[in-house]
Design a protein around this motif. Sequence first.
Motif, PDB file in Angstrom:
ATOM      1  N   ASP A 153       0.814  -1.221   0.000  1.00 44.01           N
ATOM      2  CA  ASP A 153       0.000   0.000   0.000  1.00 44.01           C
ATOM      3  C   ASP A 153       0.844   1.265   0.000  1.00 44.01           C
ATOM      4  N   THR A 154       2.180   1.118   0.048  1.00 41.76           N
ATOM      5  CA  THR A 154       3.059   2.280   0.127  1.00 41.76           C
ATOM      6  C   THR A 154       4.161   2.186  -0.924  1.00 41.76           C
ATOM      7  N   LEU A 155       4.690   3.334  -1.297  1.00 39.44           N
ATOM      8  CA  LEU A 155       5.906   3.336  -2.101  1.00 39.44           C
ATOM      9  C   LEU A 155       7.071   2.821  -1.276  1.00 39.44           C
ATOM     10  N   ASP A 156       8.006   2.193  -1.943  1.00 38.79           N
ATOM     11  CA  ASP A 156       9.248   1.767  -1.317  1.00 38.79           C
ATOM     12  C   ASP A 156      10.144   3.001  -1.157  1.00 38.79           C
ATOM     13  N   PRO A 157      10.482   3.403   0.068  1.00 35.51           N
ATOM     14  CA  PRO A 157      11.371   4.575   0.225  1.00 35.51           C
ATOM     15  C   PRO A 157      12.675   4.380  -0.539  1.00 35.51           C
ATOM     16  N   ARG A 158      13.082   5.429  -1.244  1.00 38.17           N
ATOM     17  CA  ARG A 158      14.246   5.330  -2.115  1.00 38.17           C
ATOM     18  C   ARG A 158      15.337   6.298  -1.674  1.00 38.17           C
ATOM     19  N   PRO A 159      16.599   5.916  -1.882  1.00 35.76           N
ATOM     20  CA  PRO A 159      17.703   6.809  -1.491  1.00 35.76           C
ATOM     21  C   PRO A 159      17.625   8.186  -2.151  1.00 35.76           C
ATOM     22  N   ASP A 160      17.094   8.271  -3.378  1.00 39.49           N
ATOM     23  CA  ASP A 160      17.001   9.563  -4.060  1.00 39.49           C
ATOM     24  C   ASP A 160      16.209  10.579  -3.245  1.00 39.49           C
ATOM     25  N   THR A 161      15.210  10.090  -2.491  1.00 40.00           N
ATOM     26  CA  THR A 161      14.364  10.983  -1.708  1.00 40.00           C
ATOM     27  C   THR A 161      15.133  11.610  -0.552  1.00 40.00           C
ATOM     28  N   GLU A 162      16.266  11.038  -0.187  1.00 43.13           N
ATOM     29  CA  GLU A 162      17.072  11.636   0.872  1.00 43.13           C
ATOM     30  C   GLU A 162      17.587  13.014   0.477  1.00 43.13           C
ATOM     31  N   LEU A 183       9.536  19.829  -3.227  1.00 46.17           N
ATOM     32  CA  LEU A 183       8.771  18.848  -3.989  1.00 46.17           C
ATOM     33  C   LEU A 183       9.718  17.944  -4.769  1.00 46.17           C
ATOM     34  N   GLU A 184       9.609  16.643  -4.532  1.00 45.95           N
ATOM     35  CA  GLU A 184      10.386  15.710  -5.355  1.00 45.95           C
ATOM     36  C   GLU A 184       9.779  15.677  -6.753  1.00 45.95           C
ATOM     37  N   ILE A 185      10.643  15.539  -7.769  1.00 53.92           N
ATOM     38  CA  ILE A 185      10.194  15.592  -9.160  1.00 53.92           C
ATOM     39  C   ILE A 185      10.857  14.486  -9.977  1.00 53.92           C
ATOM     40  N   GLY A 186      10.296  14.249 -11.164  1.00 52.87           N
ATOM     41  CA  GLY A 186      10.988  13.459 -12.160  1.00 52.87           C
ATOM     42  C   GLY A 186      12.075  14.298 -12.804  1.00 52.87           C
ATOM     43  N   PRO A 187      13.068  13.665 -13.439  1.00 58.85           N
ATOM     44  CA  PRO A 187      14.257  14.392 -13.898  1.00 58.85           C
ATOM     45  C   PRO A 187      14.020  15.432 -14.984  1.00 58.85           C
ATOM     46  N   THR A 188      12.846  15.447 -15.612  1.00 61.57           N
ATOM     47  CA  THR A 188      12.578  16.428 -16.670  1.00 61.57           C
ATOM     48  C   THR A 188      11.535  17.465 -16.260  1.00 61.57           C
ATOM     49  N   GLN A 189      11.117  17.447 -14.995  1.00 65.59           N
ATOM     50  CA  GLN A 189       9.975  18.269 -14.582  1.00 65.59           C
ATOM     51  C   GLN A 189      10.344  19.544 -13.828  1.00 65.59           C
ATOM     52  N   SER A 228      12.915  30.093  -6.270  1.00 61.74           N
ATOM     53  CA  SER A 228      12.843  28.676  -6.649  1.00 61.74           C
ATOM     54  C   SER A 228      14.203  28.171  -7.107  1.00 61.74           C
ATOM     55  N   ARG A 229      14.510  26.933  -6.730  1.00 61.74           N
ATOM     56  CA  ARG A 229      15.763  26.274  -7.098  1.00 61.74           C
ATOM     57  C   ARG A 229      15.457  24.828  -7.482  1.00 61.74           C
ATOM     58  N   ILE A 230      16.251  24.280  -8.372  1.00 64.70           N
ATOM     59  CA  ILE A 230      16.130  22.873  -8.754  1.00 64.70           C
ATOM     60  C   ILE A 230      17.378  22.159  -8.258  1.00 64.70           C
ATOM     61  N   LEU A 231      17.193  21.177  -7.380  1.00 67.52           N
ATOM     62  CA  LEU A 231      18.306  20.520  -6.703  1.00 67.52           C
ATOM     63  C   LEU A 231      18.555  19.135  -7.291  1.00 67.52           C
ATOM     64  N   PRO A 232      19.811  18.766  -7.530  1.00 69.96           N
ATOM     65  CA  PRO A 232      20.122  17.448  -8.083  1.00 69.96           C
ATOM     66  C   PRO A 232      20.266  16.390  -6.991  1.00 69.96           C
ATOM     67  N   ASP A 233      20.066  15.124  -7.383  1.00 75.30           N
ATOM     68  CA  ASP A 233      20.360  14.021  -6.468  1.00 75.30           C
ATOM     69  C   ASP A 233      21.830  13.623  -6.609  1.00 75.30           C
ATOM     70  N   LEU A 234      22.219  12.538  -5.963  1.00 76.92           N
ATOM     71  CA  LEU A 234      23.624  12.143  -5.969  1.00 76.92           C
ATOM     72  C   LEU A 234      24.099  11.704  -7.347  1.00 76.92           C
ATOM     73  N   ASP A 235      23.171  11.350  -8.224  1.00 77.41           N
ATOM     74  CA  ASP A 235      23.531  10.978  -9.591  1.00 77.41           C
ATOM     75  C   ASP A 235      23.543  12.167 -10.539  1.00 77.41           C
ATOM     76  N   GLY A 236      23.258  13.375 -10.011  1.00 77.65           N
ATOM     77  CA  GLY A 236      23.272  14.572 -10.822  1.00 77.65           C
ATOM     78  C   GLY A 236      21.988  14.856 -11.562  1.00 77.65           C
ATOM     79  N   ARG A 237      20.948  14.069 -11.315  1.00 84.74           N
ATOM     80  CA  ARG A 237      19.654  14.298 -11.973  1.00 84.74           C
ATOM     81  C   ARG A 237      18.815  15.268 -11.153  1.00 84.74           C
TER      82      ARG A 237
END
Length: 280
Positions: free
Chosen positions: A89-98, A240-246, A262-271
Amino acid sequence: MTGAEALRAAIPRLWAAGVEDPVRDARILLAHVLRIGTDLLIRDLPNTLTAAQVAAFERAVDAREARQPVSQITGLRWFWSYPFLVTSDTLDPRPDTETLVIEALSARFDRMLDLGTGTGCILLTCLLETGRSTGIGGDSSEAALEVARQNALRLSVQDRAEFRRLDWTEPGWADGLGRFDLVVSNPPYIASAEMEGLAPEVRDWEPRQALTDGADGLTAYRAIAEGLPTLLASGGRVLLEIGPTQGQAVATLLGRVGLVDSRILPDLDGRDRVVAARAP
């Protein structure tokens, strides 16, 4: 059958099923069945398994062979440094969300709101790391809210976390919640056209309503943006977490309702991973 023999039998099956890392997953599943940490598994591999352990491991491997996520099989996922209960019933927490959590903790907040809370991993992690803040986790799924409440109890933060049914598709959903220093969300952002390209673990096993809006992937952001003038205190932040093109599209939506910086922040993979903004 020893633990080592069980592993040797399971790994080729998972490999043939297309599992990305069959060795890791087989080890996690066997450790789960043996109720030990994976760090202790090598110690117990020579031991003979009981009939009950063999049967339990076989069920776990069958489930993983069907591409059910490991976290759903074991019922647990570590996020940040905390263990969270996970269900279908839930999303699997992902490292990207950190990435979102790191930014949330970069400035003080006393009261926060987590929209689409799921397991509660974002809200509860932020509360645990501050030791003083309070917050509300909202979700349209009562089943997900129950998982979040259980996680709050397990992590001993239930006195500072409240969970409510909130559905941003309903008129007036933000009314009566009050003002917050911080509003966060990891909403369903996958466009319907992208769903077929997802890994089976996501597409076939995680709750569809938490993955996609069935449209262009921006529906939730539009609704959340409309509620933010009511929800944010003066100077309050939204993440707000986003997809890499949003990123730019979401930043534009926040600007239209009067938010600034407003700022757009990358994850550890640079996306691109998080859009941040604040109320004037």
